[in-house]
Design an enzyme around this catalytic site. Structure first.
Site, PDB file in Angstrom:
ATOM      1  CG  MET A  39      -0.678 -21.124  34.172  1.00 39.45           C
ATOM      2  SD  MET A  39      -2.419 -21.688  34.134  1.00 39.45           S
ATOM      3  CE  MET A  39      -2.943 -22.153  32.506  1.00 39.45           C
ATOM      4  N   GLY A  40       3.713 -22.595  32.734  1.00 36.66           N
ATOM      5  CA  GLY A  40       4.648 -23.744  32.223  1.00 36.66           C
ATOM      6  C   GLY A  40       4.394 -24.387  30.737  1.00 36.66           C
ATOM      7  CG  LEU A  42       8.057 -22.277  30.139  1.00 37.67           C
ATOM      8  CD1 LEU A  42       9.443 -21.937  30.851  1.00 37.67           C
ATOM      9  CD2 LEU A  42       7.189 -21.233  30.676  1.00 37.67           C
ATOM     10  CG  HIS A  43       5.004 -21.158  23.960  1.00 35.05           C
ATOM     11  ND1 HIS A  43       4.862 -19.812  23.547  1.00 35.05           N
ATOM     12  CD2 HIS A  43       3.725 -21.518  24.419  1.00 35.05           C
ATOM     13  CE1 HIS A  43       4.082 -19.245  23.957  1.00 35.05           C
ATOM     14  NE2 HIS A  43       2.877 -20.255  24.534  1.00 35.05           N
ATOM     15  CG  HIS A  46       5.698 -18.653  27.897  1.00 36.06           C
ATOM     16  ND1 HIS A  46       5.363 -20.179  27.340  1.00 36.06           N
ATOM     17  CD2 HIS A  46       4.686 -18.441  28.569  1.00 36.06           C
ATOM     18  CE1 HIS A  46       4.033 -20.412  27.815  1.00 36.06           C
ATOM     19  NE2 HIS A  46       3.815 -19.441  28.634  1.00 36.06           N
ATOM     20  CE  LYS A 162      -1.925 -18.153  23.500  1.00 36.62           C
ATOM     21  NZ  LYS A 162      -3.155 -18.729  24.155  1.00 36.62           N
ATOM     22  CG  ASP A 163      -4.518 -15.821  26.952  1.00 34.33           C
ATOM     23  OD1 ASP A 163      -5.280 -16.701  26.225  1.00 34.33           O
ATOM     24  OD2 ASP A 163      -3.348 -16.186  27.322  1.00 34.33           O
ATOM     25  CD  GLN A 166      -4.489 -14.015  31.715  1.00 34.07           C
ATOM     26  OE1 GLN A 166      -5.155 -15.159  31.984  1.00 34.07           O
ATOM     27  NE2 GLN A 166      -3.093 -14.301  30.975  1.00 34.07           N
ATOM     28  CG  MET A 197       4.156 -19.774  19.157  1.00 36.67           C
ATOM     29  SD  MET A 197       6.124 -19.735  19.734  1.00 36.67           S
ATOM     30  CE  MET A 197       6.830 -19.681  18.128  1.00 36.67           C
TER      31      MET A 197
HETATM   32  O1  PAF Z   1      -1.841 -16.700  30.967  1.00 34.30           O
HETATM   33  C1  PAF Z   1      -1.416 -17.565  31.888  1.00 34.30           C
HETATM   34  O2  PAF Z   1      -0.531 -18.577  31.548  1.00 34.30           O
HETATM   35  C2  PAF Z   1      -2.153 -17.715  33.178  1.00 34.30           C
HETATM   36  O3  PAF Z   1      -3.605 -17.206  33.014  1.00 34.30           O
HETATM   37  C3  PAF Z   1      -1.555 -16.675  34.273  1.00 34.30           C
HETATM   38  C4  PAF Z   1      -1.440 -15.301  33.817  1.00 34.30           C
HETATM   39  C5  PAF Z   1       0.090 -17.494  34.449  1.00 34.30           C
HETATM   40  C6  PAF Z   1      -2.190 -17.047  35.757  1.00 34.30           C
HETATM   41  O4  PAF Z   1      -2.198 -18.316  35.990  1.00 34.30           O
END
Ligand code: PAF
Length: 293
Positions: A39-40, A42-43, A46, A162-163, A166, A197
């Site tokens: 989702m931008g 960026l660190h 990423h 971290k997620d 998810q 981060m």
């Molecule tokens: O983890 C994220 O940045 C978002 O949930 C993802 C996986 C890019 C989906 O929008």
């Protein structure tokens, strides 16, 4: 979205149909495509995902899209940093421009006029922790990733631990959709202080940024404590430590079995446990987790 101001903007796609045609050609000359959806803002975390994706694949697709359907809080969606130009420069400083393309669409290219989520059944994974706290969040994540996976058709896609919830949900999504795609989880990238981060860290004042390091410190202590205490004692230990810092507001601390993510109350032999935490600090929601084995 206008992206003409970006350097090398020929490598920035805003239309998924054009990206899809371009990738059809790439597949003739490259063996595998790695994908890093973001989702931008960026660190280094990423950038580490991008490096790993390029180590393991011949070409890289990166997406930057602040996905409206995964935000259950409108203010959070509005506050989310949008730094496309800066992000693109960071990528170019890190990897060579012939190794990747960036997909940075407007909401309409993804959703048309109606940004709504599909409904998925992620079983027990979706009703705990983030799923319980943020209704509809994982349907939103599933919806955008289903769209992106079908456009990009990557061989492997990379996500940070971290997620962690998810990450498990995305593995389940790939099974539900029957996609031929490997989901690769990557260790949490941390600041020197240990703070995980996150694109949200940029909203912390220097004092809060320093204070936030207590979250990981406490998680690390809880891991040691857990070895000779039970689950309830470990939870009490963490709650006391976090609540002792006036600026912290603990949303949850949960110890869950790693595969099902169901909260655990008794330790069982041969099971792997992981601790999950969400703390609010200065209006920023900070999330982290640690394996307890
Ligand atoms: O983890 C994220 O940045 C978002 O949930 C993802 C996986 C890019 C989906 O929008």
């Amino acid at each position: 979205m206008f992206v003409g101001y970006l350097p090398n903007s020929q490598m920035v796609f805003t239309a998924h149909k054009k990206l899809s045609l371009f990738l059809d050609d790439i597949r003739y000359t490259h063996n595998s495509i790695g994908f890093v959806p973001t989702m931008g803002a960026l660190h280094d975390g990423h950038l580490a995902l991008m490096s790993k994706a390029l180590d393991e694949n011949d070409f890289l697709v990166i997406s930057i899209f602040v996905n409206p359907t995964q935000f259950n809080n409108k203010a959070d969606l509005e506050k989310y940093p949008r730094l496309l130009e800066q992000d693109h420069k960071k990528i170019l400083a890190h990897i060579s421009k012939d190794q990747f393309v960036l997909y940075a669409p407007a909401v309409e290219d993804v959703y048309g006029k109606n940004a709504t989520s599909n409904k998925y059944d992620f079983g027990s994974l979706e009703n705990v922790m983030e799923g319980a706290q943020r209704p509809g969040h994982f349907d939103g994540v599933g919806t955008i990733l289903e769209f992106l996976f079908k456009v990009v058709k990557p061989d492997r896609a990379y996500f940070g631990e971290k997620d962690f919830q998810q990450l498990q949900i995305i593995k389940e999504l790939v099974k539900i959709l029957g996609l031929d795609l490997e989901i690769v989880g990557c260790p949490i990238h941390r600041e020197k202080s240990g703070l995980a981060m996150s694109s949200r860290n940029g909203r912390l004042s220097p004092e809060s940024f320093e204070k936030a390091a207590h979250i990981y410190r406490t998680l690390s202590e809880s891991k040691a404590y857990f070895q000779d205490h039970d689950i309830k004692e470990t939870i009490d230990f963490v709650e006391q430590k976090i609540n002792a810092i006036a600026e912290f507001e603990l949303e949850y601390f949960t110890i869950a079995e790693e595969q099902t993510l169901l909260p655990a109350s008794n330790k069982e032999a041969n099971k792997k446990y992981r601790a999950f935490i969400v703390v609010h600090l200065q209006d920023v929601r900070l999330i982290d987790n640690i394996p307890l084995y």
